[in-house]
Design a protein around this motif. Sequence first.
Motif, short mmCIF file in Angstrom:
data_model
loop_
_atom_site.label_atom_id
_atom_site.label_comp_id
_atom_site.label_asym_id
_atom_site.label_seq_id
_atom_site.Cartn_x
_atom_site.Cartn_y
_atom_site.Cartn_z
N GLY A 186 -56.36 -62.45 32.46
CA GLY A 186 -55.72 -63.39 31.82
C GLY A 186 -54.43 -62.85 30.97
O GLY A 186 -53.35 -63.52 31.12
N MET A 187 -54.70 -61.78 30.15
CA MET A 187 -53.52 -61.24 29.62
C MET A 187 -52.55 -60.81 30.53
O MET A 187 -51.47 -60.59 29.95
N ALA A 188 -52.89 -60.19 31.59
CA ALA A 188 -52.13 -59.60 32.54
C ALA A 188 -50.99 -60.85 33.20
O ALA A 188 -49.83 -60.59 33.27
N ILE A 189 -51.51 -61.77 33.27
CA ILE A 189 -50.80 -62.96 33.93
C ILE A 189 -49.74 -63.46 32.69
O ILE A 189 -48.59 -63.68 33.04
N VAL A 190 -50.53 -63.70 31.55
CA VAL A 190 -49.52 -63.94 30.48
C VAL A 190 -48.24 -63.15 30.47
O VAL A 190 -47.33 -63.55 30.00
N GLY A 191 -48.67 -61.64 30.33
CA GLY A 191 -47.64 -60.73 30.11
C GLY A 191 -46.68 -60.70 31.20
O GLY A 191 -45.40 -60.67 30.79
N SER A 192 -46.97 -61.23 32.47
CA SER A 192 -46.07 -61.16 33.45
C SER A 192 -45.18 -62.37 33.35
O SER A 192 -43.99 -62.20 33.66
N LEU A 193 -45.83 -63.35 32.99
CA LEU A 193 -44.97 -64.64 32.68
C LEU A 193 -44.12 -64.24 31.61
O LEU A 193 -42.68 -64.57 31.61
N VAL A 194 -44.46 -63.80 30.46
CA VAL A 194 -43.38 -63.32 29.27
C VAL A 194 -42.30 -62.43 29.70
O VAL A 194 -41.09 -62.79 29.42
N ILE A 195 -42.66 -61.33 30.52
CA ILE A 195 -41.82 -60.55 30.90
C ILE A 195 -40.76 -61.15 31.88
O ILE A 195 -39.58 -61.04 31.81
N THR A 196 -41.39 -61.94 32.88
CA THR A 196 -40.47 -62.88 33.94
C THR A 196 -39.19 -63.65 33.12
O THR A 196 -38.25 -63.71 33.20
N ALA A 197 -39.74 -64.26 31.99
CA ALA A 197 -39.05 -65.30 31.26
C ALA A 197 -38.01 -64.41 30.37
O ALA A 197 -36.73 -64.90 30.25
N LEU A 198 -38.36 -63.29 30.00
CA LEU A 198 -37.57 -62.56 29.15
C LEU A 198 -36.34 -61.90 30.11
O LEU A 198 -35.22 -61.88 29.58
N VAL A 199 -37.07 -61.52 31.35
CA VAL A 199 -35.58 -61.29 32.29
C VAL A 199 -34.52 -62.26 32.59
O VAL A 199 -33.22 -62.05 32.66
N ILE A 200 -35.11 -63.46 32.66
CA ILE A 200 -34.32 -64.63 32.97
C ILE A 200 -33.47 -64.91 31.72
O ILE A 200 -32.08 -65.03 31.98
N VAL A 201 -33.79 -64.88 30.66
CA VAL A 201 -33.00 -65.12 29.38
C VAL A 201 -32.03 -63.99 29.42
O VAL A 201 -30.90 -64.28 28.97
N LEU A 202 -32.53 -63.06 29.46
CA LEU A 202 -31.54 -61.52 29.37
C LEU A 202 -30.46 -61.73 30.41
O LEU A 202 -29.12 -61.64 30.15
N THR A 203 -30.69 -62.08 31.67
CA THR A 203 -29.80 -62.25 32.68
C THR A 203 -28.86 -63.29 32.58
O THR A 203 -27.66 -63.21 32.61
N TYR A 204 -29.22 -64.37 31.86
CA TYR A 204 -28.39 -65.46 31.53
C TYR A 204 -27.42 -65.28 30.60
O TYR A 204 -26.23 -65.63 30.51
N LEU A 205 -27.85 -64.43 29.27
CA LEU A 205 -27.03 -64.12 28.39
C LEU A 205 -26.23 -63.05 28.72
O LEU A 205 -24.89 -63.11 28.33
N ALA A 206 -26.61 -62.11 29.61
CA ALA A 206 -25.49 -61.05 29.92
C ALA A 206 -24.37 -61.77 31.04
O ALA A 206 -23.46 -61.44 30.77
N SER A 207 -24.83 -62.65 31.67
CA SER A 207 -23.93 -63.39 32.62
C SER A 207 -22.85 -64.40 31.85
O SER A 207 -21.55 -64.18 31.91
N ARG A 208 -23.36 -64.85 30.64
CA ARG A 208 -22.49 -65.62 29.85
C ARG A 208 -21.35 -64.81 28.97
O ARG A 208 -20.22 -65.18 28.92
N TRP A 209 -22.08 -63.80 28.71
CA TRP A 209 -21.10 -62.62 28.00
C TRP A 209 -20.07 -62.21 28.79
O TRP A 209 -19.01 -62.11 28.50
#
Length: 129
Positions: A13-36
Motif C-alpha cells: 500500500g505504501m509503495a502504491i501511495v509513494g508511486s502516486l505521490v511521485i507521479t503527481a510531483l512530476v506532473i506539477v513540476l513539469t507544469y511549473l517548468a513549462s509555465r516558467w
Amino acid sequence: MQTGEHIQTFYNGMAIVGSLVITALVIVLTYLASRWYAGKMKYSVAGRHLKVVDRVALGYGCALIVVQAGDKFYLLGQGDKSIRLICELEGFTPELYETLGNQAPFQQLFEGFLKKSKGKDASNDSGGG
C-alpha cells in the motif's frame, strides 16, 4: 492473516501511495517548468534588427503583433496562413507602452496611441496653411 502478511500488505500500500505521490510531483513540476519557460520565451522573440514588442491573441491562429524594426514600430495582423502589415505606428514609443504598463489591456494601449496620434495630426493640420 498472519503478521507477516499484514506487514507485506502495508508495504504494498505504501509503495502504491509513494508511486502516486511521485507521479503527481512530476506532473506539477513539469507544469511549473513549462509555465516558467513560456514566460521566458514570451518577449524573447528577437533578431538582430527586429523585435516583437507585444502580441495579442484574438482567437485561434489570429493575433495582432507590434514589431520594432530599428526605431520604427509596425502593427501586423496574423491570420491562419498569413501575416499582413496593418500600419506603421507613427509616434509609438516604448515609453508610451511602459507608462500604460505591460499588463494594461490592449484597448487601453490602443486608445493611448490614438490620443497621441490625434494630437500629432491636429498640430500638423494647423501648420499646413
